[in-house]
Design a protein around this motif. Structure first.
Motif, PDB file in Angstrom:
ATOM      1  N   VAL A   1      73.454  13.076  48.024  1.00 58.28           N
ATOM      2  CA  VAL A   1      72.077  13.190  48.491  1.00 58.28           C
ATOM      3  C   VAL A   1      71.746  11.921  49.251  1.00 58.28           C
ATOM      4  N   SER A   2      71.028  12.051  50.360  1.00 58.18           N
ATOM      5  CA  SER A   2      70.665  10.912  51.188  1.00 58.18           C
ATOM      6  C   SER A   2      69.151  10.797  51.275  1.00 58.18           C
ATOM      7  N   LEU A   3      68.619   9.587  51.027  1.00 59.78           N
ATOM      8  CA  LEU A   3      67.203   9.288  51.214  1.00 59.78           C
ATOM      9  C   LEU A   3      67.092   8.308  52.360  1.00 59.78           C
ATOM     10  N   THR A   4      66.260   8.628  53.336  1.00 55.83           N
ATOM     11  CA  THR A   4      66.092   7.757  54.494  1.00 55.83           C
ATOM     12  C   THR A   4      64.608   7.480  54.693  1.00 55.83           C
ATOM     13  N   PRO A   5      64.094   6.352  54.181  1.00 57.74           N
ATOM     14  CA  PRO A   5      62.690   6.010  54.435  1.00 57.74           C
ATOM     15  C   PRO A   5      62.504   5.582  55.885  1.00 57.74           C
ATOM     16  N   ARG A   6      61.388   5.970  56.487  1.00 55.59           N
ATOM     17  CA  ARG A   6      61.102   5.551  57.851  1.00 55.59           C
ATOM     18  C   ARG A   6      59.609   5.585  58.090  1.00 55.59           C
ATOM     19  N   PRO A   7      59.085   4.659  58.885  1.00 57.92           N
ATOM     20  CA  PRO A   7      57.655   4.670  59.206  1.00 57.92           C
ATOM     21  C   PRO A   7      57.339   5.813  60.159  1.00 57.92           C
ATOM     22  N   LEU A   8      56.149   6.336  60.032  1.00 58.38           N
ATOM     23  CA  LEU A   8      55.688   7.344  60.977  1.00 58.38           C
ATOM     24  C   LEU A   8      54.949   6.631  62.105  1.00 58.38           C
TER      25      LEU A   8
ATOM     26  N   THR B   1      49.850   3.625  58.494  1.00 60.70           N
ATOM     27  CA  THR B   1      49.725   3.447  57.052  1.00 60.70           C
ATOM     28  C   THR B   1      50.511   4.495  56.276  1.00 60.70           C
ATOM     29  N   THR B   2      51.204   5.376  56.973  1.00 56.51           N
ATOM     30  CA  THR B   2      51.968   6.432  56.310  1.00 56.51           C
ATOM     31  C   THR B   2      53.458   6.215  56.527  1.00 56.51           C
ATOM     32  N   PHE B   3      54.212   6.448  55.476  1.00 58.75           N
ATOM     33  CA  PHE B   3      55.654   6.304  55.503  1.00 58.75           C
ATOM     34  C   PHE B   3      56.244   7.664  55.183  1.00 58.75           C
ATOM     35  N   CYS B   4      57.406   7.944  55.682  1.00 60.18           N
ATOM     36  CA  CYS B   4      58.053   9.235  55.450  1.00 60.18           C
ATOM     37  C   CYS B   4      59.425   9.000  54.828  1.00 60.18           C
TER      38      CYS B   4
ATOM     39  N   VAL C   1      64.388  17.517  53.979  1.00 61.27           N
ATOM     40  CA  VAL C   1      62.988  17.589  53.559  1.00 61.27           C
ATOM     41  C   VAL C   1      62.340  16.252  53.885  1.00 61.27           C
ATOM     42  N   GLU C   2      61.169  16.283  54.523  1.00 66.76           N
ATOM     43  CA  GLU C   2      60.441  15.054  54.819  1.00 66.76           C
ATOM     44  C   GLU C   2      59.180  15.015  53.974  1.00 66.76           C
ATOM     45  N   ILE C   3      59.016  13.920  53.232  1.00 66.76           N
ATOM     46  CA  ILE C   3      57.875  13.748  52.340  1.00 66.76           C
ATOM     47  C   ILE C   3      57.095  12.530  52.816  1.00 66.76           C
ATOM     48  N   GLU C   4      55.807  12.701  53.074  1.00 67.28           N
ATOM     49  CA  GLU C   4      54.979  11.590  53.516  1.00 67.28           C
ATOM     50  C   GLU C   4      54.418  10.838  52.327  1.00 67.28           C
ATOM     51  N   ASP C   5      54.346   9.516  52.457  1.00 65.40           N
ATOM     52  CA  ASP C   5      53.773   8.647  51.436  1.00 65.40           C
ATOM     53  C   ASP C   5      52.601   7.909  52.079  1.00 65.40           C
ATOM     54  N   PRO C   6      51.399   8.515  52.083  1.00 65.15           N
ATOM     55  CA  PRO C   6      50.281   7.948  52.821  1.00 65.15           C
ATOM     56  C   PRO C   6      49.679   6.683  52.217  1.00 65.15           C
TER      57      PRO C   6
ATOM     58  N   HIS D   1      50.630  -1.134  49.175  1.00 65.02           N
ATOM     59  CA  HIS D   1      51.717  -1.742  48.403  1.00 65.02           C
ATOM     60  C   HIS D   1      52.592  -2.599  49.322  1.00 65.02           C
ATOM     61  N   ALA D   2      52.982  -3.773  48.834  1.00 62.80           N
ATOM     62  CA  ALA D   2      53.812  -4.669  49.641  1.00 62.80           C
ATOM     63  C   ALA D   2      55.218  -4.114  49.831  1.00 62.80           C
ATOM     64  N   LYS D   3      55.776  -3.518  48.787  1.00 64.86           N
ATOM     65  CA  LYS D   3      57.125  -2.943  48.850  1.00 64.86           C
ATOM     66  C   LYS D   3      57.135  -1.646  48.059  1.00 64.86           C
ATOM     67  N   ARG D   4      58.016  -0.753  48.465  1.00 65.05           N
ATOM     68  CA  ARG D   4      58.190   0.470  47.702  1.00 65.05           C
ATOM     69  C   ARG D   4      59.635   0.919  47.859  1.00 65.05           C
ATOM     70  N   TYR D   5      60.217   1.362  46.760  1.00 70.00           N
ATOM     71  CA  TYR D   5      61.593   1.842  46.728  1.00 70.00           C
ATOM     72  C   TYR D   5      61.580   3.297  46.272  1.00 70.00           C
ATOM     73  N   TYR D   6      62.588   4.053  46.718  1.00 67.35           N
ATOM     74  CA  TYR D   6      62.672   5.471  46.400  1.00 67.35           C
ATOM     75  C   TYR D   6      64.072   5.789  45.879  1.00 67.35           C
ATOM     76  N   ARG D   7      64.140   6.792  44.993  1.00 70.95           N
ATOM     77  CA  ARG D   7      65.440   7.293  44.554  1.00 70.95           C
ATOM     78  C   ARG D   7      65.308   8.767  44.207  1.00 70.95           C
ATOM     79  N   ALA D   8      66.437   9.460  44.225  1.00 67.44           N
ATOM     80  CA  ALA D   8      66.471  10.880  43.900  1.00 67.44           C
ATOM     81  C   ALA D   8      67.355  11.093  42.682  1.00 67.44           C
ATOM     82  N   LEU D   9      66.867  11.871  41.730  1.00 65.31           N
ATOM     83  CA  LEU D   9      67.617  12.217  40.530  1.00 65.31           C
ATOM     84  C   LEU D   9      67.676  13.733  40.429  1.00 65.31           C
ATOM     85  N   GLU D  10      68.794  14.255  39.955  1.00 65.26           N
ATOM     86  CA  GLU D  10      68.884  15.699  39.751  1.00 65.26           C
ATOM     87  C   GLU D  10      67.960  16.107  38.624  1.00 65.26           C
ATOM     88  N   ARG D  11      67.321  17.258  38.811  1.00 66.82           N
ATOM     89  CA  ARG D  11      66.432  17.785  37.761  1.00 66.82           C
ATOM     90  C   ARG D  11      67.232  18.536  36.731  1.00 66.82           C
TER      91      ARG D  11
END
Length: 74
Positions: A4-11, A16-19, A54-59, A64-74
């Motif tokens: 699985v690949s997570l790719t954070p990127r600014p919109l 003020t929104t990150f994807c 899948v693209e998920i926005e984080d408005p 927040h100064a920093k934010r990290y993301y990870r994916a775990l299997e359900r």
């Protein structure tokens, strides 16, 4: 088994929104978590991957100064 690949990127349209783009094997159920310090993780989204990433926005990233993301299997 493909990873699985997570790719954070600014919109560009909204400074003020990150994807977060999530891709991986179709049909995989994932729990997306986010953290500000890599120690305290909170569940954020649950998704099922399909044929396209899948693209998920984080408005609220601007508060927040920093934010990290990870994916775990359900």
């Amino acid at each position: 088994d493909p990873a699985v690949s997570l790719t954070p990127r600014p919109l560009i349209a909204a400074s003020t929104t990150f994807c977060v783009r999530v891709s991986g094997p179709s049909g995989k159920d994932l729990r997306i978590q986010r953290s500000e310090n890599l120690q305290d993780w909170q569940d954020w989204q649950t998704i099922t991957l399909g044929d396209r990433p899948v693209e998920i926005e984080d408005p609220d990233l601007a508060t927040h100064a920093k934010r990290y993301y990870r994916a775990l299997e359900r």
